[in-house]
Design an enzyme around this catalytic site. Structure first.
Site, short mmCIF file in Angstrom:
data_model
loop_
_atom_site.label_atom_id
_atom_site.label_comp_id
_atom_site.label_asym_id
_atom_site.label_seq_id
_atom_site.Cartn_x
_atom_site.Cartn_y
_atom_site.Cartn_z
N CYS A 1 -1.66 9.30 2.51
CA CYS A 1 -1.36 8.73 1.19
C CYS A 1 -2.50 8.91 0.20
O CYS A 1 -2.28 8.80 -1.00
CB CYS A 1 -1.02 7.24 1.32
SG CYS A 1 -2.28 6.28 2.18
N GLU B 1 0.88 -1.17 0.00
CA GLU B 1 0.00 0.00 0.00
C GLU B 1 0.91 1.21 0.00
O GLU B 1 1.50 1.55 1.03
CB GLU B 1 -0.93 -0.04 1.23
CG GLU B 1 -2.16 0.80 1.08
CD GLU B 1 -1.94 2.23 1.53
OE1 GLU B 1 -1.62 3.07 0.64
OE2 GLU B 1 -2.05 2.52 2.72
#
Length: 458
Positions: free
Chosen positions: A246, A212
């Protein structure tokens, strides 16, 4: 040379091979322990988040409530997720008493490496999925959030047996030693650069991974958008965790016909949320380090600042800043900013900017604000990214029914909810034969009606 973490790994591997972790009862026991740890020490974890980088109260509690919500999902759905899934098979086989079934089995010893920006949530969410799927877990919290990591080191041994869940703290050397071990699964959240290191190490043992990662997440505001809604949601989505998220909007393309109006609303939204001096705001976090504060501040071009622009490196503070009109030559558009500096660019043709974005590395998220369904459909169809929102930002990552993860440079693999359980489970596909019915598919083939023999597979 002996690996210092080999005994930890061996203990978990031996425990996993006993098949204890495959039971429903073991999985529920681990989920309950995780929930108790979070609830009974909530205030300490929240205080640690503030100590590490000034996370405001809402963002502190978010890190506790999301994992507990994930635990509830698995507790409510675990029996169904674990149950064998019977699937259709060719009619000819079905008529001879065969059945197709999918079994979900845990991989084994799982390494979860967490990031600093959500050091509880993004460490525990993958761990919770791994435990629900029946895996043992070695947790590696971020070393750049030492107060939070210290709490994991303190409390995990009080709630878990080390053969079930254990914690390893430290930095690059510790991660390097961990990655030498033949894990059954690795889950990493962090930068693309470190993700490549993890993937190379995993390849040595053919270990499956979920990465991720991140990237510059595009945001489009077209001429039909509700500008007030777009401004509020982009201002919050970009500046939460001081931009160290993110999935934060990384840059904004706004249609030239509404650009000035949008900028005025965006500036007003930032001021309404954080005040005219955000350094004094209790709702604005700090950068994780002086180095990162200096890095992000270096992206600020004074002649393009329309809001903000100030910084205090020693205090790890960069003011929420809007740059306009930005261009792809600007420092803030050469990489993921990961801070509260937002480049905004005008555009005139939607197809032209989508073509530009398609040539950039694929992002973890993307957002479009529009009331024009043709525009929305075109962007979603043409642009590849991990996930995102229409007329919203960031919130897709809170919903356990929406698989979360990246694509290309922004990562691989999806998790959350059922997707997390499936990702942390090996899908074992089984054909269950009828012990009393013969299938005439064996040699010698001479004189046989081959087509008839093969018809059972159609």
């Amino acid at each position: 040379m002996d690996n210092r973490f080999q005994p930890i790994f061996d203990a978990q591997q031996s425990h996993f091979r006993s098949d204890i972790t495959k039971s429903y009862e073991w999985r529920i026991e681990q989920l309950d322990a995780m929930e108790r740890m979070l609830q009974e020490h909530r205030d300490e974890f929240c205080a640690a988040l503030y100590q590490d980088f000034g996370k405001p109260v809402f963002e502190q509690l978010f890190e506790i409530t999301v994992p507990t919500g994930v635990i509830k999902y698995y507790r409510d759905n675990l029996r169904e997720l674990m149950a064998p899934q019977f699937v259709p098979i060719p009619k000819g086989l079905e008529e001879t008493g065969h059945r197709g079934v999918i079994l979900k089995e845990p991989y084994g010893v799982t390494l979860v490496i967490g990031p600093f920006n959500a050091p509880i949530l993004l460490l525990l969410d993958p761990a919770i999925a791994a435990l629900a799927a029946g895996n043992t877990v070695i947790l590696k919290p971020a070393n750049t959030t030492p107060a939070t990591a210290a709490l994991f080191q303190k409390y995990v041994p009080q709630y878990f047996k080390p053969e079930n869940v254990t914690v390893v703290t430290g930095g690059r050397e510790e991660i390097a030693d961990l990655l030498k071990l033949p894990f059954d699964f690795i889950f990493f959240t962090g930068s693309s650069a470190v993700g490549k290191v993890v993937m190379r190490a995993a390849a040595e043992h053919l270990t499956p991974v979920i990465l991720e990662l991140g990237g510059q997440n595009p945001t489009i505001v077209d001429e039909t958008a509700n500008l007030d809604i777009a401004a509020d949601r982009i201002a919050w989505g970009h500046n939460a965790i001081s931009g160290q998220w993110c999935i934060a909007p990384g840059y904004v393309y706004v249609h030239e016909s509404v650009a000035e109006a949008f900028l005025e609303r965006l500036k007003a939204s930032v001021i309404r949320m954080y005040g005219t001096d955000p350094q004094q705001s209790p709702d604005f976090a700090r950068m994780i380090s002086e180095h990162d504060a200096e890095r992000v501040a270096s992206y600020i071009l004074p002649d393009k600042v329309v809001l903000g622009g100030r910084s205090d490196i020693k205090a790890r503070y960069v003011e929420p800043t809007i740059l306009y009109p930005s261009s792809w030559d600007d420092p803030a558009l050469q990489q993921e900013v990961f801070g509260p500096v937002l480049p905004v660019m005008p555009y005139s043709n939607l197809h032209e900017i989508v073509e530009i974005m398609k040539r950039k590395p694929k992002s973890l998220a993307a957002y479009i604000f529009s009331k024009n369904q043709e525009h929305i459909d075109y962007v979603l169809h043409s642009l590849s990214f991990g996930g995102g929102c229409v007329n919203q930002t960031n919130l897709h990552c809170w919903i356990d029914s929406l698989p979360f993860g990246g694509v290309g440079n922004s990562g691989m693999g999806k998790y959350y909810g059922k997707a997390g359980f499936d990702a942390l489970s090996n899908t074992k596909a089984m054909l269950i034969g009828n012990p009393d019915v013969e299938l005439d598919v064996f040699p010698p083939y001479a004189g046989k009606d081959i087509a008839k023999s093969l018809s059972v597979f159609s």
